[in-house]
Design an enzyme around this catalytic site. Structure first.
Site, PDB file in Angstrom:
ATOM      1  N   HIS A  59       0.819  -1.212   0.000  1.00  0.00           N
ATOM      2  CA  HIS A  59       0.000   0.000   0.000  1.00  0.00           C
ATOM      3  C   HIS A  59       0.856   1.267   0.000  1.00  0.00           C
ATOM      4  O   HIS A  59       0.693   2.115  -0.899  1.00  0.00           O
ATOM      5  CB  HIS A  59      -0.971  -0.013   1.180  1.00  0.00           C
ATOM      6  CG  HIS A  59      -1.701   1.279   1.376  1.00  0.00           C
ATOM      7  ND1 HIS A  59      -2.593   1.767   0.448  1.00  0.00           N
ATOM      8  CD2 HIS A  59      -1.649   2.204   2.388  1.00  0.00           C
ATOM      9  CE1 HIS A  59      -3.074   2.933   0.876  1.00  0.00           C
ATOM     10  NE2 HIS A  59      -2.515   3.216   2.045  1.00  0.00           N
ATOM     11  N   ASP A  85     -18.111  13.440 -29.130  1.00  0.00           N
ATOM     12  CA  ASP A  85     -18.453  13.704 -27.729  1.00  0.00           C
ATOM     13  C   ASP A  85     -17.658  12.848 -26.748  1.00  0.00           C
ATOM     14  O   ASP A  85     -17.742  13.071 -25.536  1.00  0.00           O
ATOM     15  CB  ASP A  85     -19.950  13.464 -27.494  1.00  0.00           C
ATOM     16  CG  ASP A  85     -20.820  14.445 -28.254  1.00  0.00           C
ATOM     17  OD1 ASP A  85     -20.399  15.604 -28.384  1.00  0.00           O
ATOM     18  OD2 ASP A  85     -21.904  14.055 -28.719  1.00  0.00           O
ATOM     19  N   ASP A 104      -3.312   8.415  -1.162  1.00  0.00           N
ATOM     20  CA  ASP A 104      -3.693   7.326  -0.260  1.00  0.00           C
ATOM     21  C   ASP A 104      -5.127   6.893  -0.523  1.00  0.00           C
ATOM     22  O   ASP A 104      -5.436   5.694  -0.640  1.00  0.00           O
ATOM     23  CB  ASP A 104      -3.517   7.798   1.180  1.00  0.00           C
ATOM     24  CG  ASP A 104      -4.037   6.798   2.201  1.00  0.00           C
ATOM     25  OD1 ASP A 104      -3.499   5.673   2.244  1.00  0.00           O
ATOM     26  OD2 ASP A 104      -4.974   7.141   2.952  1.00  0.00           O
ATOM     27  N   GLU A 116       0.627   5.468  12.477  1.00  0.00           N
ATOM     28  CA  GLU A 116      -0.759   5.063  12.733  1.00  0.00           C
ATOM     29  C   GLU A 116      -0.877   3.570  12.998  1.00  0.00           C
ATOM     30  O   GLU A 116      -1.675   3.147  13.842  1.00  0.00           O
ATOM     31  CB  GLU A 116      -1.612   5.452  11.524  1.00  0.00           C
ATOM     32  CG  GLU A 116      -3.095   5.157  11.666  1.00  0.00           C
ATOM     33  CD  GLU A 116      -3.854   5.623  10.437  1.00  0.00           C
ATOM     34  OE1 GLU A 116      -4.813   4.934  10.056  1.00  0.00           O
ATOM     35  OE2 GLU A 116      -3.495   6.665   9.854  1.00  0.00           O
ATOM     36  N   ASP A 117      -0.076   2.740  12.305  1.00  0.00           N
ATOM     37  CA  ASP A 117      -0.288   1.293  12.322  1.00  0.00           C
ATOM     38  C   ASP A 117       0.845   0.476  12.924  1.00  0.00           C
ATOM     39  O   ASP A 117       0.740  -0.745  13.007  1.00  0.00           O
ATOM     40  CB  ASP A 117      -0.528   0.789  10.885  1.00  0.00           C
ATOM     41  CG  ASP A 117      -1.833   1.310  10.308  1.00  0.00           C
ATOM     42  OD1 ASP A 117      -2.722   1.672  11.094  1.00  0.00           O
ATOM     43  OD2 ASP A 117      -1.965   1.360   9.077  1.00  0.00           O
ATOM     44  N   HIS A 145       3.760   7.018   5.609  1.00  0.00           N
ATOM     45  CA  HIS A 145       2.540   7.696   6.052  1.00  0.00           C
ATOM     46  C   HIS A 145       1.680   6.862   6.996  1.00  0.00           C
ATOM     47  O   HIS A 145       0.886   7.413   7.758  1.00  0.00           O
ATOM     48  CB  HIS A 145       1.716   8.165   4.847  1.00  0.00           C
ATOM     49  CG  HIS A 145       0.899   7.096   4.186  1.00  0.00           C
ATOM     50  ND1 HIS A 145       1.390   6.282   3.191  1.00  0.00           N
ATOM     51  CD2 HIS A 145      -0.391   6.710   4.376  1.00  0.00           C
ATOM     52  CE1 HIS A 145       0.441   5.454   2.789  1.00  0.00           C
ATOM     53  NE2 HIS A 145      -0.649   5.688   3.487  1.00  0.00           N
TER      54      HIS A 145
END
Length: 740
Positions: free
Chosen positions: A102, A309, A191, A130-131, A126
């Site tokens: 990720h 178009d 992200d 947090e993890d 990043h």
């Protein structure tokens, strides 16, 4: 772990829906081979590479980065990858992939857009704070304060600490951080894009919730930062989840068009190349297929779609002057659709976008849209603030860089940061943020001192007042727009010049009715805060507005309703040519030196009949303990008596100050309103409120409520108004009659 982390399955119920969209066949640059992140992630589990070389897993990131920054120092990327991989080791995404895939994918997205090394370093890290067990202090020690700030900016707040407020407060924190460094939002957008690409294994209800937040918040932010490459793909991914049937129908239209034998876009592209080659203008002509949402919008607008178009032509040149050269050649050698021309080079959009837009018509009636820009403009159009590299680095000697809008604090972001501080709670912030971001166009208006105000499209003079003066705008009594007097409810247009007229009363009050004309959160929150802090005055405003509201049958066709004003300017203001706007709304009437049988009660003269000595008067109590005074023959008196309201004894006091409503009939001519207000001010009248009806057959009706120091001055005032050129009659307003 991040809630959005899922496996690599396409969105919604359609296999291969958006990750590999079908687009019309067109010549394009050779694309970089798709990267197998699953394979790279599993390879990463074998352990980091030797300390003296880059890990193979980030080789694709390095290639993309060097394409934009060939001299970049890659050592921070190597160290960031080693820390991220070792920290996330053992963590898996819901698909079974190693979690390191990720941050690698997010970093690759940013590298492709041209982000500089610091952004890519923070992107790799990043999710570590947090993890994993990595702390912000560790990030700062190893990579510096810039990277630490970026990682902190995108780190979510814990639900354990914030509960249901975690999501809105996380966005508030992220936006505040973006106010100091826009690269925070660049990382967040990348992200979210990767998480949206891999949303397929989540429960449908969670897919829908994430898609709605993406639609309401992240996509508008991508638009405002000019990152069109991310915005368009996010739009398609959200479209597939929230509107699967319409998405599938659009996909079928694109597939059918791609199978066509003829391609009008390719034919016109060849014509354009020939024209520019003969004109000796070096240019690259490309076909830009429309993305899914764009095709859907065009189909809703035009009905049956034709081949032209499904895309637009993009002409890329080297110099700004060449853009206009291309435009001249196309308009000379082909049939231009003049109404489609827009010049966003001379007047860039608020999100840094620059380009010329035009269209040419084919013999069969099909219209082909053409975008003309330089290579640098195209880079900024696709990547927005990301393409500017580090916006906080010392300015380049390249003069083109100096002409760019300062990306560190765009106008919309400054406004957002201002009002978010006043948002009373997370729910109010969250709902107001979505409303604010839904206004996806911005206008620029000019102040008389040469300054500018950036406002959302649809903003009024009320919004301009609060944007310029903050809560001091409570004292605003009117405005001039492009030199002409205007109501505060006037909707502003891009390029207008706005002069705001301020009263002198320090106790000025905003009107509840201003909320109807306030479009910006800053204005609405400031007005709501005042009303909440002054409940008695707010209730009195509400009660009086309800009591004095005309029956629908009494309002003349086309009459313009205006918002009440709580303050007036002094006579010196009114005598100035830039004095109060005569269309300004009615203020809370003053006492007019009326005595009442209820000692201590606030007394107000009713705005519906504006009694003046020696009129016979009567009073009625309203909510909040105030007493309103009416002329005895006023129609409102009969209605209140029929409703069982109790009369309150009132009488004129000794003072002779009065308030009266006058009606002026005039012919339409320039500067009439300014001349009228000046004549009234010279007679010592303070304009309390006014309404101006739309002109009919070159005639216009004005209704003014004025404050006079002495009722004896009324005849002289009316004579002075009649002497103004163009005014043919001035009368005192008649009270309403039953059924009238």
């Amino acid at each position: 772990m991040s809630a959005e982390a899922t496996n690599s399955v396409t969105p919604g119920p359609m296999p291969g829906a958006v990750s590999g969209p079908v687009t019309p066949t067109a010549p394009r640059r050779k694309a970089r081979p798709r990267i197998d992140l699953r394979r790279l992630g599993r390879a990463a589990l074998l352990g980091p590479a030797a300390r003296d070389r880059l890990p193979d897993a980030i080789s694709h990131v390095v290639d993309a980065h060097r394409a934009h920054h060939p001299d970049a120092d890659l050592e921070p990327l190597r160290r960031a990858y080693v820390l991220a991989e070792s920290s996330h080791r053992g963590q898996m995404r819901k698909s079974g992939e190693p979690y390191i895939t990720h941050p690698l994918a997010v970093t690759l997205i940013l590298a492709e857009l041209g982000a500089e090394t610091t952004t890519l370093t923070a992107s790799l890290l990043h999710d570590t704070v947090e993890d994993t067990d990595v702390t912000l202090d560790q990030v700062g020690e190893q990579f510096g304060e810039e990277v630490r700030y970026l990682v902190d900016g995108v780190t979510k707040l814990e639900k354990v600490d914030y509960g249901a407020a975690a999501e809105p407060e996380t966005f508030r924190k992220m936006l505040v951080a973006t106010g100091n460094d826009v690269r925070v939002m660049s990382i967040k957008l990348a992200d979210r894009l990767h998480n949206m690409r891999t949303l397929g294994v989540m429960r449908p209800e969670k897919q829908e919730r994430i898609a709605k937040v993406t639609h309401d918040v992240l996509i508008p932010l991508a638009e405002r930062l000019g990152v069109q490459a991310l915005k368009t793909e996010l739009e398609d991914l959200v479209f597939a989840i929230l509107r699967p049937e319409e998405y599938e129908h659009t996909r079928e239209l694109i597939v059918r068009n791609a199978a066509r034998a003829d391609d009008p876009l390719a034919e016109v592209a060849d014509e354009v190349r020939t024209v520019l080659r003969e004109a000796d203008i070096p240019a690259e002509v490309l076909i830009r297929p429309r993305h899914f949402v764009s095709v859907h919008r065009v189909s809703r607008k035009r009905g049956r779609l034709r081949g032209s178009d499904f895309g637009r032509l993009l002409v890329l040149v080297n110099e700004d002057a060449d853009c206009y050269g291309v435009l001249g050649e196309l308009h000379t050698c082909m049939t231009p659709v003049v109404s489609e021309f827009k010049d966003f080079i001379a007047v860039p959009k608020f999100n840094l976008y620059q380009s010329l837009h035009t269209a040419v018509a084919r013999e069969d009636g099909q219209v082909v849209e053409v975008l003309i820009r330089t290579h640098q403009m195209h880079k900024v159009a696709e990547a927005g603030v990301v393409a500017l590299g580090n916006p906080y680095a010392p300015a380049s000697d390249d003069p083109a860089d100096g002409e760019r809008v300062d990306p560190t604090r765009p106008g919309w972001l400054s406004r957002l940061l201002d009002w978010q501080e006043a948002a009373p709670d997370p729910d109010h912030f969250w709902s107001t943020l979505r409303e604010d971001l839904a206004q996806d166009r911005e206008i620029t208006v000019f102040r008389p001192d040469g300054g500018t105000l950036g406002l959302p499209e649809g903003a009024t003079c009320v919004d301009a007042a609060y944007a310029q003066y903050g809560e001091d705008a409570h004292a605003c009594i009117g405005a001039r727009v492009n030199g002409r007097l205007a109501t505060l409810s006037t909707v502003l247009k891009d390029g207008d010049t706005v002069q705001l007229l301020m009263g002198q009363d320090p106790a000025s009050e905003p009107s509840r009715e201003w909320l109807e004309h306030a479009h910006t959160p800053a204005a609405r929150i400031a007005i709501q805060r005042w009303l909440a802090a002054h409940p008695a005055q707010a209730e009195a405003q509400r009660a009086e507005a309800q009591e004095n509201r005309q029956p629908e049958g009494n309002r003349q066709s086309g009459e313009r309703a205006v918002a009440p004003r709580p303050t007036t300017a002094d006579a010196s203001d009114a005598s100035d040519p830039d004095g109060p706007a005569p269309e300004q709304a009615a203020v809370r009437p003053a006492t007019g030196n009326v005595l009442t049988d209820r000692p201590g009660a606030t007394v107000r003269l009713a705005g519906c009949c504006t009694p003046v000595r020696p009129d016979e008067i009567t009073g009625f109590a309203v909510r909040g303990g105030a007493v309103t005074v009416h002329r005895a023959e006023c129609a409102a008196v009969a209605r209140m008596k029929d409703g069982g309201r109790t009369e309150v004894g009132v009488r004129w006091g000794e003072a002779t100050e009065c308030r009266v409503t006058l009606v002026a009939e005039s012919f339409v001519r320039p500067h009439l309103l300014a001349d009228l207000t000046e004549a009234m001010a010279l007679e010592g009248a303070e304009i309390v409120s006014a309404t101006v009806e739309p002109p009919t057959q070159q005639q216009v009706r004005h209704t003014y409520t004025v404050q006079l120091p002495d009722a004896a001055h009324l005849p002289a005032l009316m004579r002075a108004m009649r002497n103004v050129a163009g005014v043919y009659d001035v009368t005192r307003a008649q009270p309403q009659t039953q059924g009238g």
